[in-house]
Design an enzyme around this catalytic site. Structure first.
Site, mmCIF file in Angstrom:
data_model
loop_
_atom_site.group_PDB
_atom_site.id
_atom_site.type_symbol
_atom_site.label_atom_id
_atom_site.label_comp_id
_atom_site.label_asym_id
_atom_site.label_seq_id
_atom_site.Cartn_x
_atom_site.Cartn_y
_atom_site.Cartn_z
ATOM 1 N N ARG A 104 -1.589 2.176 -22.423
ATOM 2 C CA ARG A 104 -1.290 2.782 -21.112
ATOM 3 C C ARG A 104 -0.258 3.861 -21.369
ATOM 4 O O ARG A 104 0.847 3.576 -21.833
ATOM 5 C CB ARG A 104 -0.753 1.715 -20.153
ATOM 6 N N HIS A 131 -8.475 5.921 -15.136
ATOM 7 C CA HIS A 131 -8.190 4.485 -15.176
ATOM 8 C C HIS A 131 -9.549 3.776 -15.293
ATOM 9 O O HIS A 131 -10.021 3.144 -14.353
ATOM 10 C CB HIS A 131 -7.434 4.069 -13.917
ATOM 11 N N GLN A 134 -10.222 -0.036 -14.469
ATOM 12 C CA GLN A 134 -10.195 -0.290 -13.033
ATOM 13 C C GLN A 134 -11.556 0.033 -12.411
ATOM 14 O O GLN A 134 -12.090 -0.750 -11.614
ATOM 15 C CB GLN A 134 -9.102 0.575 -12.381
ATOM 16 N N ASP A 226 -5.389 4.409 -2.872
ATOM 17 C CA ASP A 226 -4.427 4.136 -3.942
ATOM 18 C C ASP A 226 -3.070 4.682 -3.475
ATOM 19 O O ASP A 226 -3.003 5.384 -2.456
ATOM 20 C CB ASP A 226 -4.908 4.835 -5.234
ATOM 21 N N CYS A 266 -6.726 -0.473 -5.789
ATOM 22 C CA CYS A 266 -6.554 -0.935 -7.176
ATOM 23 C C CYS A 266 -5.309 -1.801 -7.343
ATOM 24 O O CYS A 266 -5.222 -2.581 -8.286
ATOM 25 C CB CYS A 266 -6.487 0.263 -8.113
ATOM 26 N N ARG A 294 -10.908 -7.507 -12.987
ATOM 27 C CA ARG A 294 -10.328 -6.848 -14.162
ATOM 28 C C ARG A 294 -10.486 -7.760 -15.381
ATOM 29 O O ARG A 294 -10.809 -7.318 -16.482
ATOM 30 C CB ARG A 294 -8.838 -6.536 -13.932
HETATM 31 N N1 CP Z 1 -4.507 -1.829 -10.925
HETATM 32 C C1 CP Z 1 -3.750 -1.872 -12.030
HETATM 33 O O1 CP Z 1 -4.039 -1.274 -13.058
HETATM 34 O O2 CP Z 1 -2.644 -2.666 -11.923
HETATM 35 P P1 CP Z 1 -1.441 -2.687 -12.950
HETATM 36 O O3 CP Z 1 -0.789 -1.349 -12.919
HETATM 37 O O4 CP Z 1 -0.528 -3.772 -12.459
HETATM 38 O O5 CP Z 1 -1.965 -2.999 -14.323
HETATM 39 N N1 NVA Z 2 -2.684 5.843 -9.588
HETATM 40 C C1 NVA Z 2 -1.849 4.709 -9.913
HETATM 41 C C2 NVA Z 2 -2.684 3.542 -10.315
HETATM 42 C C3 NVA Z 2 -1.911 2.299 -10.633
HETATM 43 C C4 NVA Z 2 -2.781 1.176 -11.087
HETATM 44 C C5 NVA Z 2 -0.892 5.101 -11.022
HETATM 45 O O1 NVA Z 2 -1.293 5.816 -11.938
HETATM 46 O O2 NVA Z 2 0.278 4.698 -10.968
#
Ligand code: CP
Ligand code: NVA
Length: 308
Positions: A104, A131, A134, A226, A266, A294
């Protein structure tokens, strides 16, 4: 060459459908008492996370455990990727000890560099561009709810961000039409949009971008939103709030979707910002099904990338 998953476009339509089928099988097996064999015994997935996570991290760690393997979590404090050690060296080191890497990252380029120098599969666990894990869970959730994907309409209301990009691209490949409603300055990037439009045209689906949330949700089977400020954009939150306020998902907006429509997010969610609490916690909401899925899709993904 290892098989990476940096974008939903790394899977063909057939591969994505097969992966979703496999996730459904794994889900059924898990719910019936667990997996009879441990295909990932002795295998480790490194979790290199530059940003916080609840769902993604736990789904990977629990998924590895359930399949007999192990997830090794490495926060920014532990390895300071690009600071203490270069990204290529992180990739080369991990490749000597683990069988796959989930990362990430802030910049999508970081995960591309990891993939270039890794000898094991690299999975995008969220970047500023996409993502993809997701979106896989979201398509599984839609499939479970409606028994099909082809011909569905999903309305995405809010920021044209990483989550929006992956939904557009994967939806288009699986025959789901995606209508995006966002403020004019927060549209999906032109390259993503163009690719999604071309993919959709090949699969009897349509991608629409509008600034009118009412137009986007009209007749939709699912309404998705989101956060207004993603991780790393917290300093913009106050400036963004008034811009996004007209895009809040309320019960009135939900009322313009199909009567059977579901509400998706999400997570994490901010009640009273991108959606009202009555919608987030209401009967149309499937947010915790998405969260659970997930786990199942990420298990299927690891097995697929490892050629198992
Ligand atoms: N939706 C999602 O990716 O959640 P987290 O950021 O908690 O992993
Ligand atoms: N768009 C959000 C998604 C979190 C799961 C972010 O990038 O923070």
């Amino acid at each position: 060459m290892p098989r990476h998953f940096l974008s939903v476009t790394d899977l063909s339509r057939i591969e994505a459908e097969t992966l979703l089928e496999r996730a459904l099988d794994l889900k059924a097996e898990w719910q019936a008492g667990g997996h009879s064999d441990w295909p990932l015994r002795g295998k480790t997935l490194a979790l290199v996370f530059e940003k916080p996570s609840l769902r993604t991290r736990v789904a990977f760690e629990a998924g590895m455990t359930q399949l007999g393997g192990h997830g090794a979590y490495l926060s920014a404090n532990d390895i300071d990727m690009g600071g203490r050690e270069s990204v290529p060296d992180v990739a080369r080191n991990l490749s000597r000890s683990v069988q796959a890497i989930a990362a990430r990252v802030f910049k999508h380029g970081t995960i591309e560099t990891l993939a270039r120098f890794a000898d094991v599969p690299v999975i995008n666990a969220l970047s500023d561009r996409e993502h993809p894990c997701q979106a896989l869970a979201d398509m599984l959730t839609l499939r479970e709810r409606f028994g099909r994907l082809q011909g569905l309409k999903l309305a995405y209301v809010g920021d044209g961000n990483n989550v929006c990009h992956s939904l557009m691209l994967l939806g288009a490949a699986l025959g789901v039409s995606v209508s995006v409603a966002c403020p004019p300055d927060y549209r999906p990037t032109p390259d993503m949009l163009e690719f999604a439009e071309r993919t959709a045209a090949d699969h009897d689906a349509e991608i629409i971008v509008t600034s009118d949330p009412h137009e986007a949700v009209s007749g939709a089977n699912a309404v998705y939103t989101d956060v207004w400020a993603s991780m790393g954009q917290e300093h913009e939150a106050a400036r963004r709030r008034p811009v996004f306020q007209p895009y809040q998902v309320t019960s009135t907006l939900m009322g313009q979707a199909d009567v059977q429509a579901i509400f998706m997010h999400c997570l994490p969610a901010h009640r009273g910002e991108e959606a009202t609490a009555d919608v987030i916690d209401g009967p149309q909401s499937v947010i915790f099904d998405q969260a659970e899925n997930r786990l199942h899709v990420q298990k299927a993904l690891i097995l697929t990338l490892l050629g198992m």
